[in-house]
Structure formats: structure tokens, C-alpha cells
Design a protein around this motif. Structure first.
Motif, short mmCIF file in Angstrom:
data_model
loop_
_atom_site.label_atom_id
_atom_site.label_comp_id
_atom_site.label_asym_id
_atom_site.label_seq_id
_atom_site.Cartn_x
_atom_site.Cartn_y
_atom_site.Cartn_z
N ARG A 61 0.80 -1.22 0.00
CA ARG A 61 0.00 0.00 0.00
C ARG A 61 0.84 1.28 0.00
NH1 ARG A 61 -5.43 -1.17 2.98
NH2 ARG A 61 -5.53 1.04 2.60
N ARG A 62 2.10 1.18 0.44
CA ARG A 62 2.94 2.37 0.54
C ARG A 62 4.38 2.01 0.16
NH1 ARG A 62 2.22 7.56 2.54
NH2 ARG A 62 3.85 8.42 3.84
N LEU A 63 5.00 2.88 -0.63
CA LEU A 63 6.35 2.66 -1.13
C LEU A 63 7.26 3.79 -0.66
CD1 LEU A 63 8.33 1.08 -2.96
CD2 LEU A 63 7.42 2.41 -4.89
N PHE A 64 8.42 3.43 -0.12
CA PHE A 64 9.40 4.39 0.41
C PHE A 64 10.69 4.32 -0.41
CE2 PHE A 64 6.67 3.38 3.94
CZ PHE A 64 6.52 4.59 4.62
N LEU A 65 11.48 5.38 -0.31
CA LEU A 65 12.82 5.40 -0.88
C LEU A 65 13.62 6.51 -0.20
CD1 LEU A 65 13.33 8.01 -3.00
CD2 LEU A 65 11.66 6.72 -4.29
N GLU A 66 14.93 6.43 -0.37
CA GLU A 66 15.82 7.50 0.08
C GLU A 66 16.56 8.00 -1.15
OE1 GLU A 66 18.26 5.56 2.94
OE2 GLU A 66 16.72 5.61 4.48
N VAL A 67 16.72 9.32 -1.23
CA VAL A 67 17.42 9.92 -2.36
C VAL A 67 18.33 11.02 -1.84
CG1 VAL A 67 15.54 11.58 -2.85
CG2 VAL A 67 17.14 10.92 -4.67
N ASP A 68 19.49 11.11 -2.44
CA ASP A 68 20.44 12.18 -2.11
C ASP A 68 19.78 13.51 -2.48
OD1 ASP A 68 22.58 14.04 -2.09
OD2 ASP A 68 24.01 12.49 -2.68
N GLU A 69 19.75 14.43 -1.53
CA GLU A 69 19.10 15.72 -1.81
C GLU A 69 19.78 16.46 -2.96
OE1 GLU A 69 19.17 18.38 1.52
OE2 GLU A 69 21.34 18.33 1.69
N GLU A 70 21.02 16.10 -3.28
CA GLU A 70 21.74 16.73 -4.39
C GLU A 70 21.37 16.14 -5.75
OE1 GLU A 70 23.68 19.39 -3.85
OE2 GLU A 70 23.21 19.20 -1.71
N ASN A 71 20.65 15.02 -5.77
CA ASN A 71 20.30 14.35 -7.02
C ASN A 71 18.98 14.92 -7.55
OD1 ASN A 71 19.68 12.61 -9.11
ND2 ASN A 71 20.33 10.78 -8.00
N ARG A 72 19.11 16.05 -8.21
CA ARG A 72 17.92 16.79 -8.66
C ARG A 72 17.12 16.05 -9.73
NH1 ARG A 72 19.04 20.40 -5.39
NH2 ARG A 72 20.63 21.97 -5.34
N LEU A 105 6.12 11.18 -9.97
CA LEU A 105 5.41 9.94 -9.67
C LEU A 105 4.74 9.96 -8.29
CD1 LEU A 105 7.97 7.45 -11.19
CD2 LEU A 105 5.79 8.20 -12.16
N ALA A 106 4.51 11.16 -7.76
CA ALA A 106 3.72 11.39 -6.55
C ALA A 106 4.41 11.01 -5.25
CB ALA A 106 2.34 10.73 -6.66
N PHE A 107 5.73 10.94 -5.24
CA PHE A 107 6.45 10.74 -3.99
C PHE A 107 6.54 12.08 -3.27
CE2 PHE A 107 7.89 6.99 -6.20
CZ PHE A 107 8.09 6.05 -5.18
N ALA A 108 6.41 12.04 -1.95
CA ALA A 108 6.52 13.25 -1.13
C ALA A 108 7.49 12.99 0.01
CB ALA A 108 5.15 13.64 -0.58
N GLN A 109 8.16 14.04 0.46
CA GLN A 109 9.12 13.88 1.54
C GLN A 109 8.41 13.62 2.86
OE1 GLN A 109 12.14 16.93 1.80
NE2 GLN A 109 12.74 16.28 3.86
N VAL A 110 8.90 12.58 3.56
CA VAL A 110 8.34 12.24 4.88
C VAL A 110 9.40 12.25 5.97
CG1 VAL A 110 6.41 10.91 3.92
CG2 VAL A 110 8.59 9.75 4.45
N GLY A 111 10.66 12.48 5.59
CA GLY A 111 11.73 12.51 6.58
C GLY A 111 13.05 12.88 5.95
N ILE A 112 14.09 12.91 6.78
CA ILE A 112 15.42 13.26 6.33
C ILE A 112 16.46 12.55 7.19
CG2 ILE A 112 15.57 15.32 7.79
CD1 ILE A 112 17.03 16.69 5.39
N ARG A 113 17.55 12.13 6.58
CA ARG A 113 18.70 11.55 7.29
C ARG A 113 19.88 12.49 7.05
NH1 ARG A 113 17.03 6.43 8.65
NH2 ARG A 113 15.79 5.31 7.12
N PRO A 114 20.23 13.30 8.05
CA PRO A 114 21.32 14.27 7.87
C PRO A 114 22.66 13.59 7.59
CG PRO A 114 20.05 14.74 9.86
CD PRO A 114 19.61 13.40 9.37
N ASP A 115 23.39 14.16 6.64
CA ASP A 115 24.75 13.71 6.29
C ASP A 115 24.84 12.21 6.02
OD1 ASP A 115 25.54 16.33 6.63
OD2 ASP A 115 26.28 16.02 8.66
N TYR A 116 23.83 11.66 5.41
CA TYR A 116 23.74 10.21 5.17
C TYR A 116 24.69 9.75 4.07
CZ TYR A 116 21.59 5.66 4.20
OH TYR A 116 21.36 4.33 4.02
N TYR A 117 24.75 10.53 2.98
CA TYR A 117 25.60 10.15 1.85
C TYR A 117 26.98 10.77 2.02
CZ TYR A 117 21.39 8.44 -0.44
OH TYR A 117 20.25 7.76 -0.74
N ARG A 118 27.99 9.89 2.01
CA ARG A 118 29.36 10.35 2.22
C ARG A 118 30.24 9.80 1.10
NH1 ARG A 118 30.35 12.16 7.47
NH2 ARG A 118 28.52 12.01 8.79
#
Length: 159
Positions: free
Chosen positions: A110-121, A130-143
Motif C-alpha cells: 500500500r505504501r512505497l518508500f525510498l531515500e534519495v540524495d538531496e543533491e540528485n535533482r 510519480l507522486a512521492f513526497a518527503q516524509v523525513g530526512i537523514r542528515p549527512d547520510y551520503y558520504r
């Protein structure tokens, strides 16, 4: 890989199989600072909780892109998605996502999640389309050693 073809046919989206693991690992290495190996791809592809699709050249069988999704009850998470640089902005990423959303709907997700680098425009534009909306954030996740850390945006959409 797909980019090595002289003349490219339109990729066909089909179910991801273990035989695609080598090309998926190669493609993944082109995009991620910490790429997954062939064994990791084989283990994921053959897992009962993981679903995947691949875009392949119909004449050569070369992998042009793939998506892997893990299901947990009535939710799922996109583990990774990649499209060969030579095929980007041609709709393959969207086709892979739409294919997987259809599969997931049919099996009761019923619900699909993903994580994307905020720099990947480019990816963010696709997910927004495709109707994805932000529901959270992981600070400094991509290194990576090439740039400063960046945040992972957690996105979700209802199926």
C-alpha cells in the motif's frame, strides 16, 4: 554494458533475475560511492522479499537499468535504482518504477518508500512526478571522499 552498444534498441522491462547480477553490480558501481558486489546482488535478487525489474536490450540482452525493492507486510522500500548514463532522460527510470509499483500493488503493498540524495535533482524530479513526497530526512547520510556529506531525503507514495 548498454553504453558500449553501437546502435541501441529501446530497452524492454522484465523481471530481474540472478543472471543479471554481474551487470547490475557494474552499473551500480558507476553511481554509488559504496557499490554492491555481485554476491550482494545475487542474494537480494533471489530473496523471497525482494522484487526487481531490469531494462534490457532486446537484441543483445545488455542491462540498461534496474530497480530492486524489498517488501515488508503492506509496505516496500526501493533499495536501489540505476539507469545507464547513455539511457538517462529517455524514460527508462520511470518505466522501471511504474513496473515495480504495478507489481507491488498486485501483491498488496500500500505504501512505497525510498531515500534519495538531496543533491540528485534529476531523481528528485522523477520521484515528484510519480507522486512521492518527503516524509523525513537523514542528515549527512551520503558520504564520499569527493564531496562533503549530503542529506538523504526519505520519500513515500501511496499505491
Amino acid at each position: 554494458m548498454f553504453s558500449r552498444l553501437r546502435r541501441r534498441a529501446r530497452p524492454i522491462v522484465e523481471v530481474l533475475r540472478a543472471e543479471h547480477a554481474v551487470e547490475c553490480a557494474q552499473l551500480h558501481a558507476d553511481f554509488f560511492a559504496h557499490p554492491w558486489g555481485v554476491n550482494e546482488f545475487e542474494a537480494l535478487i533471489t530473496s523471497a522479499a525482494v522484487y526487481g525489474a531490469v531494462g534490457v536490450d532486446p537484441s543483445q540482452g545488455d542491462v540498461g537499468g534496474f530497480i530492486l525493492v524489498r517488501r515488508a507486510a503492506d509496505e516496500a522500500e526501493i533499495l536501489t535504482i540505476a539507469v545507464d548514463k547513455s539511457l538517462q532522460k529517455q524514460g527508462l527510470g520511470q518505466e522501471l518504477l511504474e513496473h515495480q509499483r504495478d507489481v507491488l500493488r498486485r501483491i498488496g503493498v500500500r505504501r512505497l518508500f525510498l531515500e534519495v540524495d538531496e543533491e540528485n535533482r534529476a531523481a528528485r524530479r522523477l520521484y515528484e512526478k510519480l507522486a512521492f513526497a518527503q516524509v523525513g530526512i537523514r542528515p549527512d547520510y551520503y558520504r564520499s571522499s569527493q564531496r562533503k556529506p549530503s542529506n538523504a531525503l526519505i520519500l513515500a507514495c501511496d499505491l
